[in-house]
Design an enzyme around this catalytic site. Structure first.
Site, mmCIF file in Angstrom:
data_model
loop_
_atom_site.group_PDB
_atom_site.id
_atom_site.type_symbol
_atom_site.label_atom_id
_atom_site.label_comp_id
_atom_site.label_asym_id
_atom_site.label_seq_id
_atom_site.Cartn_x
_atom_site.Cartn_y
_atom_site.Cartn_z
ATOM 1 N N ASP A 90 0.851 -1.206 0.000
ATOM 2 C CA ASP A 90 0.000 0.000 0.000
ATOM 3 C C ASP A 90 0.884 1.253 0.000
ATOM 4 O OD1 ASP A 90 -3.109 -0.824 1.084
ATOM 5 O OD2 ASP A 90 -1.515 -2.215 1.567
ATOM 6 N N GLU A 115 -5.023 7.543 0.269
ATOM 7 C CA GLU A 115 -5.487 6.880 1.490
ATOM 8 C C GLU A 115 -4.443 6.816 2.604
ATOM 9 O OE1 GLU A 115 -6.785 2.809 1.045
ATOM 10 O OE2 GLU A 115 -7.362 2.692 3.151
ATOM 11 N N ASP A 178 -6.249 5.458 -4.434
ATOM 12 C CA ASP A 178 -6.270 4.324 -3.510
ATOM 13 C C ASP A 178 -5.144 3.408 -3.974
ATOM 14 O OD1 ASP A 178 -6.790 2.231 -1.829
ATOM 15 O OD2 ASP A 178 -8.979 2.455 -1.980
ATOM 16 N N ILE A 180 -3.820 0.611 -2.889
ATOM 17 C CA ILE A 180 -4.365 -0.743 -3.047
ATOM 18 C C ILE A 180 -5.787 -0.684 -2.515
ATOM 19 C CG2 ILE A 180 -4.346 -3.162 -2.321
ATOM 20 C CD1 ILE A 180 -1.420 -3.145 -2.215
ATOM 21 N N ASP A 181 -6.725 -0.832 -3.410
ATOM 22 C CA ASP A 181 -8.111 -0.919 -2.963
ATOM 23 C C ASP A 181 -8.438 -2.401 -2.857
ATOM 24 O OD1 ASP A 181 -10.725 0.009 -2.327
ATOM 25 O OD2 ASP A 181 -11.354 -0.600 -4.340
ATOM 26 N N THR A 183 -7.472 -4.139 0.186
ATOM 27 C CA THR A 183 -6.284 -4.691 0.860
ATOM 28 C C THR A 183 -6.566 -6.091 1.402
ATOM 29 O OG1 THR A 183 -5.701 -2.448 1.493
ATOM 30 C CG2 THR A 183 -4.528 -4.201 2.613
ATOM 31 N N LYS A 304 -14.770 -4.551 -9.163
ATOM 32 C CA LYS A 304 -16.213 -4.665 -9.442
ATOM 33 C C LYS A 304 -16.641 -3.642 -10.510
ATOM 34 C CE LYS A 304 -17.343 -4.452 -4.889
ATOM 35 N NZ LYS A 304 -16.135 -4.870 -4.179
ATOM 36 N N ARG A 318 -23.735 -1.531 -2.835
ATOM 37 C CA ARG A 318 -22.844 -1.337 -1.674
ATOM 38 C C ARG A 318 -23.612 -0.595 -0.591
ATOM 39 N NH1 ARG A 318 -17.398 -1.492 -1.532
ATOM 40 N NH2 ARG A 318 -16.441 -0.632 0.324
ATOM 41 N N ASP A 330 -12.235 5.414 -2.833
ATOM 42 C CA ASP A 330 -12.842 4.083 -3.025
ATOM 43 C C ASP A 330 -13.800 4.043 -4.213
ATOM 44 O OD1 ASP A 330 -11.668 2.427 -1.076
ATOM 45 O OD2 ASP A 330 -12.889 3.343 0.487
HETATM 46 N N1 LIG Z 1 -16.863 -0.990 7.575
HETATM 47 C C1 LIG Z 1 -16.725 -0.685 6.300
HETATM 48 N N2 LIG Z 1 -17.786 -0.443 5.510
HETATM 49 C C2 LIG Z 1 -17.658 -0.149 4.226
HETATM 50 N N3 LIG Z 1 -16.461 -0.055 3.602
HETATM 51 C C3 LIG Z 1 -15.368 -0.271 4.328
HETATM 52 C C4 LIG Z 1 -15.433 -0.602 5.700
HETATM 53 N N4 LIG Z 1 -14.189 -0.783 6.150
HETATM 54 C C5 LIG Z 1 -13.383 -0.552 5.093
HETATM 55 N N5 LIG Z 1 -14.099 -0.243 4.005
HETATM 56 C C6 LIG Z 1 -13.636 0.134 2.680
HETATM 57 O O1 LIG Z 1 -13.912 -0.908 1.750
HETATM 58 C C7 LIG Z 1 -12.858 -0.895 0.831
HETATM 59 C C8 LIG Z 1 -12.794 -2.197 0.101
HETATM 60 O O2 LIG Z 1 -13.990 -2.355 -0.583
HETATM 61 P P1 LIG Z 1 -14.487 -3.777 -1.075
HETATM 62 O O3 LIG Z 1 -15.283 -4.366 0.028
HETATM 63 O O4 LIG Z 1 -15.314 -3.392 -2.254
HETATM 64 O O5 LIG Z 1 -13.275 -4.558 -1.417
HETATM 65 C C9 LIG Z 1 -11.646 -0.614 1.643
HETATM 66 O O6 LIG Z 1 -10.665 -0.074 0.837
HETATM 67 P P2 LIG Z 1 -9.117 -0.444 1.156
HETATM 68 O O7 LIG Z 1 -8.948 -1.885 0.946
HETATM 69 O O8 LIG Z 1 -8.448 0.419 0.147
HETATM 70 O O9 LIG Z 1 -8.866 0.002 2.562
HETATM 71 C C10 LIG Z 1 -12.160 0.379 2.682
HETATM 72 O O10 LIG Z 1 -11.959 1.712 2.319
HETATM 73 MG MG LIG Z 2 -10.112 1.341 -0.836
HETATM 74 MG MG LIG Z 3 -7.445 0.767 3.594
HETATM 75 MG MG LIG Z 4 -6.546 1.081 0.005
#
Ligand SMILES: Nc1ncnc2c1ncn2[C@@H]1O[C@H](COP(=O)(O)O)[C@@H](OP(=O)(O)O)[C@H]1O
Ligand SMILES: [Mg+2]
Ligand SMILES: [Mg+2]
Ligand SMILES: [Mg+2]
Length: 393
Positions: A90, A115, A178, A180-181, A183, A304, A318, A330
């Site tokens: 990241d 981020e 972001d 790494i989206d 993670t 997605k 979502r 995000d």
């Molecule tokens: N409680 C929560 N509710 C919704 N989104 C959340 C969350 N906690 C983290 N995320 C977000 O969901 C992202 C990942 O989305 P997805 O579920 O589509 O993979 C994360 O990005 P990061 O991985 O960049 O931190 C983070 O920003």
């Molecule tokens: Mg993200």
């Molecule tokens: Mg994160």
């Molecule tokens: Mg991220």
């Protein structure tokens, strides 16, 4: 809907992981980008050089992430104060994107909303991690066209990460990153994305999504995924010029469009893999109301949005748990990738997302994405489901 009938995009088999090779030519080839550059030049504001820089930056960051994912060790995982996992990748990805954008667009005033920040790397406990990030960043630069700037100090790396401290807003241009989206998907060996977008006067005008583990062929229900499937997709879009996809090795370029399906019974629905990130029960209620037959596809990250932009599925829902505030990084890149491919991204009330308010998206309840034909039906199903949920509390 029982857990056993869910379709989950499979982990990338080791054989395929080792085939993830991004050729040097990707980062710097002019060949395949001519078409989009020509298309972009015909729009009033082309963002041509910004797009070229963003593609280079995201592709280079993808190389770094792939290297780390291959060698993922438990010691790469750290816990930020919010307990979300953050890896050397990241930070490394954020530093690389920041450095490449600054270098490629030297005369521009540079603002980046990203981020990560370097806080956890500055104390004694962060020194080992910082050294590993520095080595990763320098190695990735040295193996590409940036060998002349591959001797960065740890201070250079910290500064590059902290370039991402901008607050964004409605004036001027701001990059949104972001690094790494997804993670959690990255740590599992599943999907993740490097998501980079540009805001101009509060609007998303450019987006690049690098999805190193996404197959080049559709992940839709009819397609059986196999370890032979080539992975690594780069989606990109600038305002008014459509969405394109190319393999991360840069070998070809194709314009993509969202699915034209009008019948919700034939639709496929995407949602987060992580139940903590989105209310799966609510998606299931909405899907039932719409008559969606296929089980949901659970997949991490803005992959997605990428998959939806090329018609692998029709709907992305979502609905975060109460109190969660969505961040612009995000959704910014994914939003333009889908809208330029003909899709619609809205909050649960049908309003477009507003990226001009700083780091957070102020929105109504959730984010819904689909094609233009299905949106009215989806909005109705969402409204009814939310009303039922409220009245049952
Ligand atoms: N409680 C929560 N509710 C919704 N989104 C959340 C969350 N906690 C983290 N995320 C977000 O969901 C992202 C990942 O989305 P997805 O579920 O589509 O993979 C994360 O990005 P990061 O991985 O960049 O931190 C983070 O920003
Ligand atoms: Mg993200
Ligand atoms: Mg994160
Ligand atoms: Mg991220």
């Amino acid at each position: 809907m029982g857990i056993n009938c869910l379709r989950v995009v499979p982990k990338i088999p080791p054989s395929a992981k080792h085939k993830i090779i991004i050729s040097h030519s990707l980062l710097f080839t002019k060949r395949s980008s001519r078409a989009i550059h020509a298309a972009a030049a015909s729009s009033s504001m082309s963002y041509e050089k910004e797009l070229a820089a963003a593609k280079k930056a995201a592709s280079l960051a993808a190389l770094l992430c792939q290297k780390v994912q291959k060698a993922l060790l438990q010691s790469d995982v750290h816990s930020k104060s919010d307990k979300s996992p953050v890896t050397v990748a990241d930070y490394g990805s954020q530093a690389l994107v920041s450095l490449v954008l600054e270098r490629e667009l030297p005369s521009e005033s540079f603002s980046l909303v990203a981020e990560e920040d370097s806080g956890d790397l500055r104390g004694n406990s962060g020194q080992e991690t910082l050294q590993r990030i520095r080595t990763l960043v320098n190695d990735t630069l040295a193996n590409n066209e940036y060998s002349s700037v591959s001797n960065l100090t740890t201070d250079d790396v910290l500064r590059a990460i902290d370039n991402g401290k901008s607050e964004g807003g409605s004036r001027g241009q701001h990059w949104v990153l972001d690094p790494i989206d997804g993670t959690k998907g990255f740590l599992r060996g599943d999907q993740y994305a490097i998501a980079l977008a540009l805001l101009d006067e509060g609007k998303v005008v450019l987006g690049v999504l690098a999805c190193p583990n996404l197959t080049l062929t559709s992940i839709s229900g009819e397609n059986q995924q196999s370890s032979q499937d080539k992975v690594g997709c780069l989606f990109f879009a600038t305002v008014g010029t459509g969405t394109y996809m190319q393999p991360l090795d840069g070998s070809s370029l194709q314009k993509v469009n969202v699915s034209a399906t009008e019948n919700p019974e034939e639709a496929s629905l995407f949602e987060s893999f992580e139940a903590a990130h989105s209310l799966h029960d609510l998606s299931s209620t909405i899907a039932k109301k719409l008559g969606v037959k296929a089980p949901p596809v659970r997949i991490d990250s803005q992959a997605k949005y990428g998959a939806l932009s090329r018609g692998d599925g029709e709907i992305y829902l979502r609905f975060p748990h109460k109190g969660y505030r969505e961040k612009i990084w995000d959704h910014a890149a994914g939003c333009i990738v889908v809208t330029e491919a003909g899709g619609v991204v809205a909050d649960a009330a049908g309003n477009p997302l507003d990226f001009s308010k700083g780091k957070y998206l102020d929105l109504e309840t959730g984010i819904i994405v689909t094609n233009q034909k299905l949106m009215p039906l989806l909005l109705k199903a969402v409204k009814e489901s939310l009303e039922e949920k409220a009245s049952s509390l």
